[in-house]
Design a protein around this motif. Structure first.
Motif, PDB file in Angstrom:
ATOM      1  N   UNK B  19      27.281  16.333  28.413  1.00 50.91           N
ATOM      2  CA  UNK B  19      27.782  14.757  28.538  1.00 50.91           C
ATOM      3  C   UNK B  19      26.786  14.224  29.630  1.00 50.91           C
ATOM      4  N   UNK B  20      26.616  14.986  30.774  1.00 53.21           N
ATOM      5  CA  UNK B  20      26.098  14.438  31.996  1.00 53.21           C
ATOM      6  C   UNK B  20      24.396  14.507  31.606  1.00 53.21           C
ATOM      7  N   UNK B  23      23.838  11.406  29.865  1.00 50.12           N
ATOM      8  CA  UNK B  23      23.660  10.152  30.537  1.00 50.12           C
ATOM      9  C   UNK B  23      22.352   9.970  31.419  1.00 50.12           C
ATOM     10  N   UNK B  24      21.828  11.179  32.008  1.00 49.63           N
ATOM     11  CA  UNK B  24      20.844  11.361  32.908  1.00 49.63           C
ATOM     12  C   UNK B  24      19.688  10.839  32.228  1.00 49.63           C
ATOM     13  N   UNK B  27      19.434   7.131  30.932  1.00 51.19           N
ATOM     14  CA  UNK B  27      19.317   6.427  32.214  1.00 51.19           C
ATOM     15  C   UNK B  27      17.521   6.668  32.395  1.00 51.19           C
ATOM     16  N   UNK B  32      16.016   4.023  34.739  1.00 49.88           N
ATOM     17  CA  UNK B  32      15.200   4.481  36.005  1.00 49.88           C
ATOM     18  C   UNK B  32      13.962   3.857  36.412  1.00 49.88           C
ATOM     19  N   UNK B  40      14.852  12.893  39.628  1.00 48.94           N
ATOM     20  CA  UNK B  40      15.611  13.051  38.245  1.00 48.94           C
ATOM     21  C   UNK B  40      15.274  14.304  37.585  1.00 48.94           C
ATOM     22  N   UNK B  43      16.912  17.031  39.054  1.00 45.10           N
ATOM     23  CA  UNK B  43      18.231  17.482  38.712  1.00 45.10           C
ATOM     24  C   UNK B  43      18.354  17.678  37.312  1.00 45.10           C
ATOM     25  N   UNK B  44      17.833  17.144  36.489  1.00 50.23           N
ATOM     26  CA  UNK B  44      17.915  17.336  35.016  1.00 50.23           C
ATOM     27  C   UNK B  44      17.484  18.847  34.937  1.00 50.23           C
TER      28      UNK B  44
END
Lengths: 494, 494
Positions: B19-20, B23-24, B27, B32, B40, B43-44
């Motif tokens: 899910x996260x 979203x990322x 975005x 972004x 980003x 993080x991904x």
């Protein structure tokens, strides 16, 4: 590899997950349709548990002990201090509580968005009861670990080192002169004539104006954006700062200065040093210092005559068909410095704002310390509003105790940051004016020296220093609330 | 607790992290600012490694063995099959590769957004080389594990069970009749008169029209939204489906039908059973079936005379000041069924579309199997475009091999899903028409029976059945490409 470096890598990993939490949280507040909240709340709670696990990893204790005895630089030493503080704050809480808080906060905050509009305290308090209970548990655990009162332990999360004793003294002092000053200002302003905005100011035009103001304030659009949300905030990450506002089409006054405020937060984030990215020491110092930057922009700069002079051509450009008399510098200045006790904190003028904070401070302190129950809040709110601002909020939950988002998420201990921030902002301006001719900079539209001062003294310092050290290095002394009184005196009564 | 239940909980945890990631990713593509990509991407990548760790947890093997012998229901048994398939697909890849792929994909995809516009194959290929290398490594690892060719092992990720042998046969068959059919249609349409849109159609108006069309197609706005991105897609989660489009202000034609297409994807996601949420068995069956739903909406429904009749009043409502002759049903119908070989896949008509897929299929197959190098792609692209569609793309990377986003992220094996989807869509429509009077439903604006059929036969089935079982239950037979030929024959030559 040095133990310090192992710790750094671990905290950079945590920062990656915190990045995802920021994105998901921003999206929840700005983009997500209501039906998405159930699964979003679960995902965010799962993430908060994972971050908590990483933040409390068993091997960290050993690494900290080993790193302490390594040959490390001054910056690494400050970094170690901040990692350790973060570790200690995380380790005391059980994972179960962290997850429950995330779920309860998401649920309460999400429902609040509609319940507030419906003045539904009954409905709200069902979710809120759970949030309070969990926060009280958190406060009590933190209190035991730090040997503080429960509320002081919560305060430490937002403004490390600040105590209720200090706040009692600061607010106690405010109470001795602020009501009198407020009355004097009101008396002085009573005959003042000004023209209120009464026409239509479209969202599209207000948005374009907001973007222009952000440009004036040198917001970096390659690393951030402006959007709309029910409750304005500054979120995202320092590489991608997301500020929000809300638009009232009958009035551009609030959103215009709201954007100045959030841009202050944003510039702080965008100014944090890249070399420390991902480390606790690379983050903003505290919520008090964060608010000092937004309030420096909004109050110190934003409400000054010289800054308002800069706004006039922008407003005229974006509202060519509206009554231009509203936009005259003198008129805008009168609107932005009008003192008028009201119900809503975020709409409050600079002079009555601290009263809103005192009220919240006293309630959240007593709530966390277990001296009152959450069911007492509406009555206490009404009582204190009458006492401090002479306004009743009986039955008006919407514009009373349900107006803010902070408590819905369990952020008890945050509110004092606003008044501390206002005081720090006044102190920074006082110090800056000794080195920079601020008024000339503003009237010549050369804001660089102002931002350079902030960057050098605040932004670039991140969390390398404690709050007291930071403020002392920047201004020559630790917090001096008298400078705030001087500022109000000068702006409103001289 | 049953071992099956332990597995369920584990996969629901993975779903929270996915899910996260959704979203990322949404975005990143939609919101972004460019400067946010570096952090980003990190993080991904961190998240993809974490999901990979969870998906390959050591204790899963044992749990699968134990769960197999438990007394479980038919649904649980299907669920177990899907969890195991997911586990096997994850376990073969080393974490190092997963992280490297995520980083390389983010970097390549992000740079592609500007490089494409600049026709910059040289710049693009620097990043792309890395993506190809990593995908070839993935394909080779998967091939060894599954005893397949590298490309077939990749195909399995998007349409489990499909092989190049089948695709060679399907495309081989298409090649025998499609060029002839295309020519006949072009000849037939050569004298056709119609009015092209040439005026301005503002983004705002197109967006409002799109939302109205989504309403007509019963998109659930409480669980999803419409936005803008460089490359239209359907993302988010089944509780919060995010579709995107792009607007060309000189032409509403593409975005209007693009929204119909993405709404097809979205209805599938929104129709997945809530009781299976978070489990692999609760997800969409495959990319081929996913495309069958978007193409059912776009091609089977969307380009039918009866549906276009429904669009006319909506278009008139949203473009009141534009030339209404463009919006006459007959004119729109002619535009939407105009066959005209072109450079761009997403803009292709229904008849020439498969040629774009054949071309990509042959290139990605040979690339994954190591028979060609990525540097050969531009030349092969030009050769095949000339061969299949009679158009040269020499030197035109922008509208040639750089036009799609798929390969930038290493999604080799995805493209055949489009043509499989078009074939399944035709087959579903043929079967549906035996039970539902589709044309009457459309002309009476009563789309419920159509959606009910799709929900009963496709959406509610999620991944409970294999693709072959699903298609057989719904239509009485497995994939029958002849029905696609019949559909084209009927729409374009009868």
């Amino acid at each position: 590899m040095k133990h310090y470096n192992k710790l750094s890598e671990h905290y950079k990993k945590i920062a990656n997950f915190e990045h995802l939490a920021s994105v998901a949280g921003w999206d929840q507040a700005v983009m997500m349709p209501a039906g998405g909240n159930e699964s979003r709340a679960k995902a965010m709670a799962e993430l908060s548990v994972h971050i908590h696990q990483l933040s409390t990893s068993e091997h960290l204790g050993e690494l900290f002990a080993d790193a302490q005895s390594e040959n490390i630089s001054a910056i690494e030493s400050a970094s170690l201090r901040e990692m350790k503080a973060s570790w200690q704050k995380a380790t005391v809480l059980p994972a179960r509580l962290v997850e429950a808080q995330s779920l309860a906060g998401s649920k309460c905050g999400h429902a609040w968005r509609t319940q507030r509009g419906e003045n539904d305290w009954q409905g709200f308090s069902k979710n809120f009861a759970e949030v309070v209970l969990l926060s009280q548990e958190e406060a009590s655990i933190r209190a035991d670990a730090a040997n503080k009162t429960p509320y002081d332990a919560m305060l430490d999360l937002y403004e490390p080192g600040t105590t209720s004793e200090q706040l009692d003294s600061i607010f106690g002092n405010l109470k001795t002169w602020l009501p009198d000053l407020t009355q004097k200002v009101q008396l002085r302003q009573s005959g003042q004539q000004f023209i209120k905005p009464t026409e239509n100011y479209s969202t599209k035009q207000q948005n374009a104006l907001g973007l222009d103001i952000m440009k004036l304030l040198e917001f970096d659009f390659n690393h951030g954006r402006l959007d709309i949300s029910a409750h304005p905030f500054c979120g995202g990450t320092s590489q991608d700062v997301r500020i929000t506002t809300r638009y009232d089409e009958t009035d551009f006054i609030q959103s215009m200065m709201g954007i100045v405020h959030e841009t202050g937060h944003a510039r702080y984030e965008q100014g944090l040093p890249k070399s420390l990215k991902g480390l606790p020491v690379g983050e903003a110092r505290s919520m008090g210092i964060h608010e000092s930057q937004s309030l420096f922009f909004e109050m110190q700069l934003g409400r000054s005559k010289e800054f308002i002079d800069q706004l006039v051509p922008l407003v005229l450009k974006h509202f060519p068909d509206n009554n231009p008399a509203v936009f005259e510098a003198d008129n805008l200045q009168k609107i932005y410095t009008r003192v008028n006790p009201g119900l809503i904190r975020v709409d409050a003028d600079e002079v009555t704002y601290p009263a809103h904070i005192m009220l919240r401070y006293e309630i959240e302190r007593d709530l966390m310390n277990g001296n009152i129950n959450y069911t007492d809040i509406p009555e206490l709110w009404d009582l204190k509003m009458q006492q401090y601002l002479g306004i009743s909020t009986a039955g008006n939950y919407k514009n009373g105790c349900m107006q803010d988002i902070h408590w819905t998420d369990g952020a008890f201990g945050y509110f004092p940051s606003y008044t501390l921030g206002a005081m720090y902002a006044a102190q920074f301006m006082t110090a800056m004016k000794k080195q920079v001719d601020v008024n000339t900079c503003l009237s010549e539209q050369n804001l660089k020296p102002i931002f350079n001062w902030l960057n050098k003294n605040i932004w670039s310092k991140a969390s390398l220093l404690t709050t007291d050290q930071l403020v002392k290095q920047a201004t020559g002394e630790t917090l001096n609330p008298a400078l705030y009184g001087k500022h109000l005196q000068q702006r409103y009564l001289s």
